[in-house]
Motif scaffolding. Structure first.
Motif, PDB file in Angstrom:
ATOM      1  N   MET A   1       0.825  -1.219   0.000  1.00 32.35           N
ATOM      2  CA  MET A   1       0.000   0.000   0.000  1.00 32.35           C
ATOM      3  C   MET A   1       0.857   1.267   0.000  1.00 32.35           C
ATOM      4  SD  MET A   1      -2.871  -1.170   2.773  1.00 32.35           S
ATOM      5  CE  MET A   1      -3.823   0.339   2.658  1.00 32.35           C
ATOM      6  N   ARG A   2       2.187   1.081  -0.041  1.00 34.63           N
ATOM      7  CA  ARG A   2       3.159   2.183  -0.017  1.00 34.63           C
ATOM      8  C   ARG A   2       3.095   2.976   1.289  1.00 34.63           C
ATOM      9  NH1 ARG A   2       1.383   1.874  -5.336  1.00 34.63           N
ATOM     10  NH2 ARG A   2       3.036   1.466  -6.858  1.00 34.63           N
ATOM     11  N   LYS A   3       2.653   2.322   2.353  1.00 31.44           N
ATOM     12  CA  LYS A   3       2.659   2.948   3.683  1.00 31.44           C
ATOM     13  C   LYS A   3       3.927   2.494   4.400  1.00 31.44           C
ATOM     14  CE  LYS A   3      -2.345   3.519   4.199  1.00 31.44           C
ATOM     15  NZ  LYS A   3      -3.530   3.274   5.066  1.00 31.44           N
ATOM     16  N   TYR A   4       5.024   3.138   4.008  1.00 34.57           N
ATOM     17  CA  TYR A   4       6.337   2.627   4.421  1.00 34.57           C
ATOM     18  C   TYR A   4       6.629   2.842   5.902  1.00 34.57           C
ATOM     19  CZ  TYR A   4       6.830   2.279  -0.606  1.00 34.57           C
ATOM     20  OH  TYR A   4       6.638   1.958  -1.917  1.00 34.57           O
ATOM     21  N   LYS A   5       6.178   3.947   6.476  1.00 30.80           N
ATOM     22  CA  LYS A   5       6.397   4.172   7.912  1.00 30.80           C
ATOM     23  C   LYS A   5       5.695   3.106   8.747  1.00 30.80           C
ATOM     24  CE  LYS A   5       7.225   9.167   7.827  1.00 30.80           C
ATOM     25  NZ  LYS A   5       6.703  10.502   8.239  1.00 30.80           N
ATOM     26  N   ASP A   6       4.456   2.808   8.384  1.00 34.46           N
ATOM     27  CA  ASP A   6       3.707   1.762   9.103  1.00 34.46           C
ATOM     28  C   ASP A   6       4.393   0.404   8.932  1.00 34.46           C
ATOM     29  OD1 ASP A   6       1.612   3.443  10.038  1.00 34.46           O
ATOM     30  OD2 ASP A   6       0.688   3.376   8.058  1.00 34.46           O
ATOM     31  N   ALA A   7       4.889   0.153   7.732  1.00 30.96           N
ATOM     32  CA  ALA A   7       5.580  -1.118   7.472  1.00 30.96           C
ATOM     33  C   ALA A   7       6.817  -1.240   8.347  1.00 30.96           C
ATOM     34  CB  ALA A   7       5.967  -1.209   5.993  1.00 30.96           C
ATOM     35  N   ILE A   8       7.593  -0.165   8.444  1.00 34.10           N
ATOM     36  CA  ILE A   8       8.804  -0.192   9.270  1.00 34.10           C
ATOM     37  C   ILE A   8       8.447  -0.495  10.722  1.00 34.10           C
ATOM     38  CG2 ILE A   8      10.630   1.274  10.244  1.00 34.10           C
ATOM     39  CD1 ILE A   8      10.684   2.690   7.450  1.00 34.10           C
ATOM     40  N   GLU A   9       7.391   0.112  11.206  1.00 35.98           N
ATOM     41  CA  GLU A   9       6.983  -0.071  12.607  1.00 35.98           C
ATOM     42  C   GLU A   9       6.674  -1.540  12.914  1.00 35.98           C
ATOM     43  OE1 GLU A   9       3.382   1.388  15.569  1.00 35.98           O
ATOM     44  OE2 GLU A   9       3.895   2.627  13.834  1.00 35.98           O
ATOM     45  N   VAL A  10       5.897  -2.199  12.035  1.00 33.86           N
ATOM     46  CA  VAL A  10       5.540  -3.593  12.328  1.00 33.86           C
ATOM     47  C   VAL A  10       6.697  -4.552  12.055  1.00 33.86           C
ATOM     48  CG1 VAL A  10       3.061  -3.257  12.030  1.00 33.86           C
ATOM     49  CG2 VAL A  10       4.407  -3.922  10.070  1.00 33.86           C
ATOM     50  N   LEU A  11       7.540  -4.221  11.072  1.00 35.96           N
ATOM     51  CA  LEU A  11       8.694  -5.085  10.789  1.00 35.96           C
ATOM     52  C   LEU A  11       9.723  -5.012  11.918  1.00 35.96           C
ATOM     53  CD1 LEU A  11       9.083  -4.426   6.965  1.00 35.96           C
ATOM     54  CD2 LEU A  11       8.344  -6.553   8.035  1.00 35.96           C
ATOM     55  N   GLU A  12       9.839  -3.850  12.552  1.00 37.90           N
ATOM     56  CA  GLU A  12      10.723  -3.755  13.709  1.00 37.90           C
ATOM     57  C   GLU A  12      10.191  -4.593  14.867  1.00 37.90           C
ATOM     58  OE1 GLU A  12      11.149   0.465  14.262  1.00 37.90           O
ATOM     59  OE2 GLU A  12      12.991   0.531  13.061  1.00 37.90           O
ATOM     60  N   LYS A  13       8.876  -4.730  14.935  1.00 34.35           N
ATOM     61  CA  LYS A  13       8.265  -5.601  15.950  1.00 34.35           C
ATOM     62  C   LYS A  13       8.653  -7.060  15.709  1.00 34.35           C
ATOM     63  CE  LYS A  13       5.468  -6.031  19.502  1.00 34.35           C
ATOM     64  NZ  LYS A  13       5.777  -5.418  20.808  1.00 34.35           N
ATOM     65  N   VAL A  14       8.744  -7.445  14.433  1.00 37.19           N
ATOM     66  CA  VAL A  14       9.186  -8.806  14.089  1.00 37.19           C
ATOM     67  C   VAL A  14      10.590  -9.045  14.633  1.00 37.19           C
ATOM     68  CG1 VAL A  14       9.717 -10.421  12.213  1.00 37.19           C
ATOM     69  CG2 VAL A  14       7.760  -8.877  11.992  1.00 37.19           C
ATOM     70  N   LEU A  15      11.456  -8.047  14.491  1.00 38.20           N
ATOM     71  CA  LEU A  15      12.837  -8.176  14.975  1.00 38.20           C
ATOM     72  C   LEU A  15      12.884  -8.312  16.500  1.00 38.20           C
ATOM     73  CD1 LEU A  15      14.612  -5.513  12.728  1.00 38.20           C
ATOM     74  CD2 LEU A  15      14.680  -7.999  12.473  1.00 38.20           C
ATOM     75  N   GLU A  16      11.926  -7.700  17.185  1.00 41.90           N
ATOM     76  CA  GLU A  16      11.854  -7.841  18.649  1.00 41.90           C
ATOM     77  C   GLU A  16      11.427  -9.243  19.061  1.00 41.90           C
ATOM     78  OE1 GLU A  16       9.300  -4.976  20.519  1.00 41.90           O
ATOM     79  OE2 GLU A  16      10.059  -3.344  19.283  1.00 41.90           O
ATOM     80  N   LEU A  17      10.546  -9.839  18.263  1.00 40.90           N
ATOM     81  CA  LEU A  17       9.915 -11.101  18.659  1.00 40.90           C
ATOM     82  C   LEU A  17      10.662 -12.346  18.194  1.00 40.90           C
ATOM     83  CD1 LEU A  17       6.207 -10.122  17.916  1.00 40.90           C
ATOM     84  CD2 LEU A  17       7.239 -10.435  20.180  1.00 40.90           C
ATOM     85  N   SER A  18      11.500 -12.227  17.181  1.00 39.76           N
ATOM     86  CA  SER A  18      12.150 -13.419  16.629  1.00 39.76           C
ATOM     87  C   SER A  18      13.617 -13.123  16.332  1.00 39.76           C
ATOM     88  CB  SER A  18      11.429 -13.875  15.350  1.00 39.76           C
ATOM     89  OG  SER A  18      11.428 -12.841  14.391  1.00 39.76           O
ATOM     90  N   ARG A  19      14.323 -14.150  15.950  1.00 41.14           N
ATOM     91  CA  ARG A  19      15.743 -13.977  15.615  1.00 41.14           C
ATOM     92  C   ARG A  19      15.888 -13.059  14.407  1.00 41.14           C
ATOM     93  NH1 ARG A  19      18.738 -19.458  14.722  1.00 41.14           N
ATOM     94  NH2 ARG A  19      17.035 -19.646  13.225  1.00 41.14           N
ATOM     95  N   PRO A  20      16.966 -12.279  14.354  1.00 45.89           N
ATOM     96  CA  PRO A  20      17.179 -11.398  13.193  1.00 45.89           C
ATOM     97  C   PRO A  20      17.235 -12.206  11.897  1.00 45.89           C
ATOM     98  CG  PRO A  20      18.728 -10.890  14.953  1.00 45.89           C
ATOM     99  CD  PRO A  20      18.035 -12.156  15.352  1.00 45.89           C
ATOM    100  N   GLU A  21      16.560 -11.697  10.872  1.00 45.30           N
ATOM    101  CA  GLU A  21      16.550 -12.362   9.564  1.00 45.30           C
ATOM    102  C   GLU A  21      16.919 -11.353   8.479  1.00 45.30           C
ATOM    103  OE1 GLU A  21      13.292 -15.108   8.435  1.00 45.30           O
ATOM    104  OE2 GLU A  21      12.480 -14.576  10.394  1.00 45.30           O
ATOM    105  N   ASP A  22      17.678 -11.819   7.513  1.00 44.30           N
ATOM    106  CA  ASP A  22      18.092 -10.921   6.438  1.00 44.30           C
ATOM    107  C   ASP A  22      16.898 -10.357   5.670  1.00 44.30           C
ATOM    108  OD1 ASP A  22      17.993 -13.736   5.669  1.00 44.30           O
ATOM    109  OD2 ASP A  22      18.529 -13.074   3.666  1.00 44.30           O
ATOM    110  N   VAL A  23      15.845 -11.177   5.485  1.00 49.75           N
ATOM    111  CA  VAL A  23      14.704 -10.696   4.689  1.00 49.75           C
ATOM    112  C   VAL A  23      13.975  -9.552   5.385  1.00 49.75           C
ATOM    113  CG1 VAL A  23      14.303 -12.819   3.388  1.00 49.75           C
ATOM    114  CG2 VAL A  23      13.223 -12.546   5.625  1.00 49.75           C
ATOM    115  N   ILE A  24      13.949  -9.559   6.730  1.00 45.87           N
ATOM    116  CA  ILE A  24      13.282  -8.478   7.462  1.00 45.87           C
ATOM    117  C   ILE A  24      14.119  -7.209   7.384  1.00 45.87           C
ATOM    118  CG2 ILE A  24      12.350  -7.750   9.686  1.00 45.87           C
ATOM    119  CD1 ILE A  24      10.819 -10.062   8.341  1.00 45.87           C
ATOM    120  N   PHE A  25      15.429  -7.332   7.598  1.00 47.65           N
ATOM    121  CA  PHE A  25      16.305  -6.171   7.450  1.00 47.65           C
ATOM    122  C   PHE A  25      16.209  -5.594   6.028  1.00 47.65           C
ATOM    123  CE2 PHE A  25      18.991  -8.006  11.038  1.00 47.65           C
ATOM    124  CZ  PHE A  25      18.604  -7.035  11.948  1.00 47.65           C
TER     125      PHE A  25
END
Length: 473
Positions: free
Chosen positions: A253-277
């Motif tokens: 949806m090109r809502k990049y700020k919102d995307a960054i916010e939830v993807l950073e939550k993924v990094l908090e909850l699971s091991r770091p992954e290259d695809v998330i970074f």
């Protein structure tokens, strides 16, 4: 002292095994009941001593020839040792004694599949479904789904999982599996209806909400998908896959700020992954925050050093900032991993051209043309480089080749006109310009981009003006 049931069971089992060994060697006439033989078989099976397990099964069947359970145990061991036909014969015998044991059908299925007889396995399980109810029927449906998977009847896998969820809406295994098969088969509408029904009965099923969201996402209904993911997260705030998929929906949806916010939550909850970074880097890239984009692309690259694409993406952030020499360093790394990747060669050619290193740039653009001989942008880059480097004779050869390979694309007719002008062949240049204007007048801007000074030629202005006068746009 307290009794230790586990220790007592172990001692009892050891005694049973000892009695079996004595019975086998003829040293004892101890009585072993049917259940004892079953425990002895399982004991050896657990220790992967299949030979002794088979001997126990055969000795048990000698003593209890009408025991369907012992026959089924023996068939299981025969399948494990790849004696499929013999196993099927034993199972036929067991079925005459007790046709209500679900293991009969599961083991027969295994044997048929091993013998590459999927049709028989399917027919067997479809008939067996009529004989069982409850958990046993669900077990058979899972088995049938596996057969369909082996048989590549993917829509029927979805059908089996749907039947399971209609019978047991909160079955976790089916909920996990149907999400994948919904995406694979594209049956998103059915999945939406199914999961909406499940949610009516189990409104706190985070898996049902997740699957509903994934089906909406499959139909590109991203806002509805995000709403459903939010419900899943309210129920389970550590549901990292919901955050992950929500991030993808926000990116779409090109809502990049919102995307960054939830993807950073993924990094908090699971091991770091290259695809998330990488995904976070992509968001910053789109927001033109190139420094932050690089930061995350590099983090991704540290986790996946062999991924040339990440080095290329770092290079592109430098290209966007016109930092050509720094971009070249990262492109060198990418090209060491994948030397002939067209995108990398194209970017390297652009950097070299911007730095005035035309001969090297031409080599990189030529690599792209060889890889993609019918691609317009490849030829355009090569010809533009040759023109800017003032290699006009070579540019003429290449533009003629481009016209041939791209079946006369108007862009290259304008480029042909431009090259003729550069060579001082005014008559040929004007002829090609007339030809190009007749086909695609709006593309004259490409010629102007190639050589802005061309509009200083009165003859060029006259051709363009005459065309506009005669054929208004």
């Amino acid at each position: 002292m307290r009794d230790n049931p586990s220790r007592n069971d172990n001692e009892e089992l050891k005694e049973l095994v000892k009695q079996f060994q004595n019975l086998k060697s003829g040293r004892s006439h101890s009585f072993l009941d049917e259940e004892a033989f079953e425990r002895i078989i399982d004991y050896f099976d657990d220790r992967e001593d299949l030979q002794q397990a088979l001997e126990a099964a055969e000795l048990g069947i000698e003593q209890y020839p009408y025991s369907a359970m012992l026959l089924i145990k023996k068939a299981d061991l025969l399948i494990a040792t790849r004696h499929y036909q013999e196993a099927l014969r034993i199972l036929q015998h067991a079925e005459l004694l007790d046709s209500n044991d679900i293991n009969l059908y599961i083991l027969k299925t295994d044997a048929y599949l091993a013998l590459d007889q999927q049709e028989k396995a399917v027919a067997l399980l479809e008939n067996a479904l009529q004989l069982f109810e409850g958990q046993e029927r669900i077990e058979l449906l899972f088995e049938l789904a596996d057969v369909y998977d082996d048989y590549e009847e993917f829509d029927k896998i979805f059908d089996c999982l749907k039947l399971i969820l209609e019978q047991e809406p909160n079955n976790e295994e089916a909920l996990y599996k149907i999400c994948f098969w919904t995406d694979f088969t594209g049956r998103n509408e059915e999945s939406i209806r199914l999961h909406q029904q499940i949610i009516e009965e189990y409104p706190y099923s985070e898996l049902a909400w997740f699957n509903l969201a994934a089906a909406f996402q499959g139909l590109k209904l991203y806002e509805k998908a995000i709403d459903a993911y939010k419900y899943a997260i309210v129920i389970d705030e550590k549901f990292d896959y919901a955050y992950r998929n929500m991030g993808d929906a926000y990116i779409r949806m090109r809502k990049y700020k919102d995307a960054i916010e939830v993807l950073e939550k993924v990094l908090e909850l699971s091991r770091p992954e290259d695809v998330i970074f990488e995904a976070i880097g992509h968001c910053y890239d789109r927001m033109k925050n190139f420094a932050q984009a690089r930061f995350y692309y590099r983090k991704a690259s540290h986790l996946n050093v062999e991924d040339s694409k990440l080095h290329y993406k770092v290079a592109c952030t430098y290209i966007n900032e016109a930092q050509w020499s720094t971009a070249i360093k990262h492109l060198d790394t990418a090209l060491q991993i994948h030397r002939m990747q067209p995108e990398y060669n194209m970017a390297m050619g652009e950097c070299k051209m911007q730095m005035g290193e035309y001969k090297e740039a031409i080599q990189y653009f030529s690599n792209v043309v060889r890889q993609r001989p019918r691609n317009i942008s490849s030829w355009e880059a090569l010809i533009r480089c040759l023109y800017n480097g003032e290699f006009y004779e070579e540019a003429l050869e290449q533009v003629k080749a481009a016209i041939k390979m791209t079946e006369g694309k108007p862009l290259f007719l304008f480029y042909l006109a431009g090259v003729y002008f550069a060579l001082g062949k005014i008559k040929e240049a004007l002829l090609q310009l007339e030809n190009a204007m007749n086909i695609a007048p709006k593309m004259v801007k490409k010629l102007v981009q190639l050589n802005p000074a061309i509009l200083q030629h009165q003859m060029v202005v006259d051709v363009v003006a005459r065309y506009k006068k005669n054929k208004p746009q």
